[in-house]
Design an enzyme around this catalytic site. Structure first.
Site, mmCIF file in Angstrom:
data_model
loop_
_atom_site.group_PDB
_atom_site.id
_atom_site.type_symbol
_atom_site.label_atom_id
_atom_site.label_comp_id
_atom_site.label_asym_id
_atom_site.label_seq_id
_atom_site.Cartn_x
_atom_site.Cartn_y
_atom_site.Cartn_z
ATOM 1 N N SER A 132 -22.995 15.502 37.734
ATOM 2 C CA SER A 132 -21.797 15.160 36.621
ATOM 3 C C SER A 132 -21.920 14.505 35.672
ATOM 4 O O SER A 132 -21.139 14.917 34.648
ATOM 5 C CB SER A 132 -20.792 13.968 38.021
ATOM 6 O OG SER A 132 -20.270 14.686 39.126
ATOM 7 N N THR A 158 -24.952 29.704 39.742
ATOM 8 C CA THR A 158 -24.863 30.412 40.268
ATOM 9 C C THR A 158 -25.040 32.042 39.586
ATOM 10 O O THR A 158 -24.874 32.061 38.136
ATOM 11 C CB THR A 158 -23.074 30.508 40.205
ATOM 12 O OG1 THR A 158 -22.268 28.890 40.845
ATOM 13 C CG2 THR A 158 -22.588 31.866 40.872
ATOM 14 N N ILE A 337 -4.188 26.083 63.268
ATOM 15 C CA ILE A 337 -3.201 27.269 64.330
ATOM 16 C C ILE A 337 -3.979 28.599 64.500
ATOM 17 O O ILE A 337 -3.645 28.731 65.812
ATOM 18 C CB ILE A 337 -2.390 27.988 63.177
ATOM 19 C CG1 ILE A 337 -1.507 26.619 62.386
ATOM 20 C CG2 ILE A 337 -1.561 29.215 63.410
ATOM 21 C CD1 ILE A 337 -1.019 26.957 60.679
ATOM 22 N N GLY A 339 -6.127 27.983 66.326
ATOM 23 C CA GLY A 339 -7.230 27.687 67.889
ATOM 24 C C GLY A 339 -8.693 27.740 67.969
ATOM 25 O O GLY A 339 -9.052 28.567 67.266
ATOM 26 N N GLY A 340 -8.657 28.711 69.172
ATOM 27 C CA GLY A 340 -10.456 28.541 69.504
ATOM 28 C C GLY A 340 -10.364 29.879 69.023
ATOM 29 O O GLY A 340 -11.942 29.887 68.146
ATOM 30 N N GLU A 363 -18.510 23.071 39.044
ATOM 31 C CA GLU A 363 -17.403 23.317 37.271
ATOM 32 C C GLU A 363 -16.747 22.155 37.536
ATOM 33 O O GLU A 363 -15.228 22.243 36.936
ATOM 34 C CB GLU A 363 -16.904 24.433 37.356
ATOM 35 C CG GLU A 363 -17.942 25.686 37.191
ATOM 36 C CD GLU A 363 -17.047 27.062 37.098
ATOM 37 O OE1 GLU A 363 -16.004 27.116 35.864
ATOM 38 O OE2 GLU A 363 -17.715 28.264 37.276
ATOM 39 N N GLU A 367 -13.832 14.046 41.438
ATOM 40 C CA GLU A 367 -13.533 13.072 41.192
ATOM 41 C C GLU A 367 -13.367 13.163 39.434
ATOM 42 O O GLU A 367 -13.094 12.516 38.443
ATOM 43 C CB GLU A 367 -14.867 12.320 41.384
ATOM 44 C CG GLU A 367 -14.308 12.151 43.052
ATOM 45 C CD GLU A 367 -15.273 12.849 44.044
ATOM 46 O OE1 GLU A 367 -15.448 14.091 43.250
ATOM 47 O OE2 GLU A 367 -14.634 13.000 44.753
HETATM 48 N N1 CAA Z 1 -13.530 19.125 26.090
HETATM 49 C C1 CAA Z 1 -14.065 19.482 25.155
HETATM 50 N N2 CAA Z 1 -14.805 18.944 25.130
HETATM 51 C C2 CAA Z 1 -14.793 17.278 26.053
HETATM 52 C C3 CAA Z 1 -14.275 17.168 27.623
HETATM 53 C C4 CAA Z 1 -13.525 18.319 28.016
HETATM 54 N N3 CAA Z 1 -13.390 18.356 29.179
HETATM 55 N N4 CAA Z 1 -14.606 16.681 28.380
HETATM 56 C C5 CAA Z 1 -15.564 15.830 27.018
HETATM 57 N N5 CAA Z 1 -15.962 16.336 26.006
HETATM 58 C C6 CAA Z 1 -16.527 15.789 24.600
HETATM 59 C C7 CAA Z 1 -16.259 14.726 24.170
HETATM 60 O O1 CAA Z 1 -14.521 15.324 22.775
HETATM 61 C C8 CAA Z 1 -17.832 14.148 23.348
HETATM 62 O O2 CAA Z 1 -17.201 15.637 22.157
HETATM 63 P P1 CAA Z 1 -17.242 14.343 20.742
HETATM 64 O O3 CAA Z 1 -18.686 13.317 21.113
HETATM 65 O O4 CAA Z 1 -17.554 15.664 20.019
HETATM 66 O O5 CAA Z 1 -16.366 13.549 20.402
HETATM 67 C C9 CAA Z 1 -18.074 14.772 23.924
HETATM 68 O O6 CAA Z 1 -17.627 15.951 25.159
HETATM 69 C C10 CAA Z 1 -19.173 13.781 25.168
HETATM 70 O O7 CAA Z 1 -18.031 13.016 25.995
HETATM 71 P P2 CAA Z 1 -17.917 11.779 26.699
HETATM 72 O O8 CAA Z 1 -17.927 10.931 26.065
HETATM 73 O O9 CAA Z 1 -16.405 11.931 27.224
HETATM 74 O O10 CAA Z 1 -19.183 11.862 27.586
HETATM 75 P P3 CAA Z 1 -18.866 11.458 28.798
HETATM 76 O O11 CAA Z 1 -20.919 11.780 29.247
HETATM 77 O O12 CAA Z 1 -18.493 9.806 29.090
HETATM 78 O O13 CAA Z 1 -18.343 11.982 30.140
HETATM 79 C C11 CAA Z 1 -17.927 13.767 31.490
HETATM 80 C C12 CAA Z 1 -18.078 13.798 30.295
HETATM 81 C C13 CAA Z 1 -16.216 14.611 31.244
HETATM 82 C C14 CAA Z 1 -17.513 13.377 32.573
HETATM 83 C C15 CAA Z 1 -18.662 15.435 31.362
HETATM 84 O O14 CAA Z 1 -19.986 15.444 32.152
HETATM 85 C C16 CAA Z 1 -18.405 16.152 32.558
HETATM 86 O O15 CAA Z 1 -17.382 17.027 32.444
HETATM 87 N N6 CAA Z 1 -19.047 16.379 33.615
HETATM 88 C C17 CAA Z 1 -18.815 17.165 34.575
HETATM 89 C C18 CAA Z 1 -20.543 18.553 34.416
HETATM 90 C C19 CAA Z 1 -19.794 20.105 34.953
HETATM 91 O O16 CAA Z 1 -18.043 20.144 34.964
HETATM 92 N N7 CAA Z 1 -20.651 20.741 36.023
HETATM 93 C C20 CAA Z 1 -20.329 21.681 36.375
HETATM 94 C C21 CAA Z 1 -21.651 22.717 36.263
HETATM 95 S S1 CAA Z 1 -21.431 23.839 35.990
HETATM 96 C C22 CAA Z 1 -21.410 24.775 37.192
HETATM 97 O O17 CAA Z 1 -20.568 24.232 38.544
HETATM 98 C C23 CAA Z 1 -21.164 26.546 36.835
HETATM 99 C C24 CAA Z 1 -21.571 27.196 38.188
HETATM 100 O O18 CAA Z 1 -22.471 27.732 38.517
HETATM 101 C C25 CAA Z 1 -20.144 27.483 39.389
#
Ligand code: CAA
Length: 379
Positions: A132, A158, A337, A339-340, A363, A367
């Site tokens: 995250s 993936t 729905i 059941g077993g 993705e 949270e």
């Molecule tokens: N869209 C566009 N830009 C975004 C964004 C969004 N949803 N969220 C953050 N940003 C940008 C911010 O604008 C900022 O950019 P600038 O400095 O240029 O303004 C930069 O990202 C940093 O943002 P934050 O300071 O808000 O960063 P943060 O560390 O506080 O939080 C977060 C960011 C939203 C928690 C982010 O880390 C996040 O989305 N984490 C989850 C990661 C994730 O989804 N992982 C999935 C893995 S891939 C996967 O699962 C693929 C698979 O195989 C199926």
């Protein structure tokens, strides 16, 4: 937002539905049991244009809109959520990112085979200690002049064992925090790049999830995507679209379980009548149908906004947050729905319940979606 689907969208939906029934349903239980990747089926999905659905035909894509993508994803995921995640990652995380942000040379070399389904791709962001909290990347790509030297480990990737091309996110300058992160295109088979263990998962067991190990892998400079330091923003932008794909996968899992539960409730008798005539069952089905429709509307909304070029961080997160909860709730009730019978593999719903859980995790966990939504509405 237009609620009437076009003739073309209905045709795509029907084609995906037929393909899922004819090609994915046979063997889906065995592939889940044996953790077998649907190789032949994914090849056919590529030939049908399902792996690069929204990409411009000049780069090998099918040139469709995002609503068509939601419709096709739902139909595939109704039957086989593992095949659906292969499709989602290739379309949303790999092809969409390359089409929007890669150079012309990168598009010709990498996007074209990926969008036409000749090869598949993977997106490598998560690490053992950076899920995250995606800015805490430990994988490094050291600038060595005309190449970068890549070192580190990626987890839970993936398509990890089957991809030909990988988009790898790595830290190039830790001092600059997220502005010191870059995204690179890495080819399978490059020296120092090893595919790690295959994960033995609760659900989506037909999909192929691996760790990736990079040990002094040389990446040519021309394989960096975008300007120096663009990698984190690239990953966030790509994930916004990816969340529509996973929301549609969750929608499909829910709709598939609902259809099975409805069919079962209309035929199974208890206390001298079909169980759908018992209000306790009928009300469960009413809740499922309502929630699935609401999830579908959120997916359509995010898809329409994407096609209109709007910021979809909020709508994509809302669709994923809600649809994944609906997938979990619906599949649990579908097992109940049945059941077993619901508890054994032959009836499919136990697999769907296991498959549903991951949609609340990958993705961006539920949270994380709440963080994205709450920051957006607080702006
Ligand atoms: N869209 C566009 N830009 C975004 C964004 C969004 N949803 N969220 C953050 N940003 C940008 C911010 O604008 C900022 O950019 P600038 O400095 O240029 O303004 C930069 O990202 C940093 O943002 P934050 O300071 O808000 O960063 P943060 O560390 O506080 O939080 C977060 C960011 C939203 C928690 C982010 O880390 C996040 O989305 N984490 C989850 C990661 C994730 O989804 N992982 C999935 C893995 S891939 C996967 O699962 C693929 C698979 O195989 C199926």
């Amino acid at each position: 937002m237009d609620f009437n689907l076009s003739e073309e969208q209905l045709m795509i939906q029907q084609a995906a539905r037929d393909f899922a029934q004819n090609e994915l349903l046979p063997g889906v239980i065995e592939r889940d049991r044996d953790q077998k990747f649907p190789t032949e089926q994914v090849k056919k999905m590529g030939e049908m244009g399902l792996l690069g659905m929204m990409v411009d035909p000049k780069y090998g894509g099918a040139g469709m809109d995002s609503v068509s993508y939601v419709l096709a994803m739902e139909e595939i995921a109704k039957i086989d959520a593992s095949a659906a995640v292969v499709m989602s990652v290739n379309n949303s995380l790999v092809c969409a990112g390359l089409e929007k942000f890669a150079s012309e040379e990168q598009k010709v070399k990498y996007l074209t085979p990926l969008a036409s389904g000749k090869v598949i791709g993977a997106f490598a962001l998560s690490e053992p200690e950076a899920g995250s909290d995606a800015t805490s990347q430990k994988t490094t790509a050291e600038d060595k002049g005309d190449y970068y030297l890549l070192n580190g480990i990626k987890n839970w990737i993936t398509n990890g064992g089957t991809a030909s091309y990988y988009i790898v996110i790595a830290q190039t300058d830790p001092e600059k925090k997220h502005k010191g992160i870059n995204a690179f295109i890495v080819e399978r088979g490059w020296e120092g790049f090893d595919i790690g263990v295959k994960e033995d998962k609760l659900g989506i067991r037909g999909s192929d999830t691996h760790s990736l190990i990079f040990n002094n892998v040389k990446i040519p400079k021309e394989n960096r995507i975008g300007e120096d330091g663009f990698g984190f923003n690239f990953a966030m932008a790509v994930l916004n679209g990816g969340r529509i794909g996973i929301a549609s996968q969750a929608l499909g899992i829910a709709a598939g379980a609902y259809e099975l539960a409805l069919k079962y409730a209309k035929t199974r008798k208890a206390f001298k009548t079909e169980i759908i005539n018992h209000q306790v069952i009928a009300f469960k089905l009413a809740d499922m149908a309502t929630q699935i429709t609401a999830a579908r509307m959120l997916c359509f909304k995010a898809a329409c906004e994407k096609d209109a070029g709007k910021d979809i961080s909020e709508s994509g997160a809302m669709a994923k947050l809600y649809a994944s909860q609906v997938a979990m709730d619906t599949t649990i009730e579908a097992v109940q729905i049945h059941g077993g019978y619901g508890y054994v593999k032959e009836y499919h719903v136990e697999r769907m319940m296991r498959d549903a859980k991951i949609t609340q995790i990958y993705e961006g966990t539920s949270e994380i979606q709440k963080i994205v939504i709450s920051r957006s509405i607080a702006k």
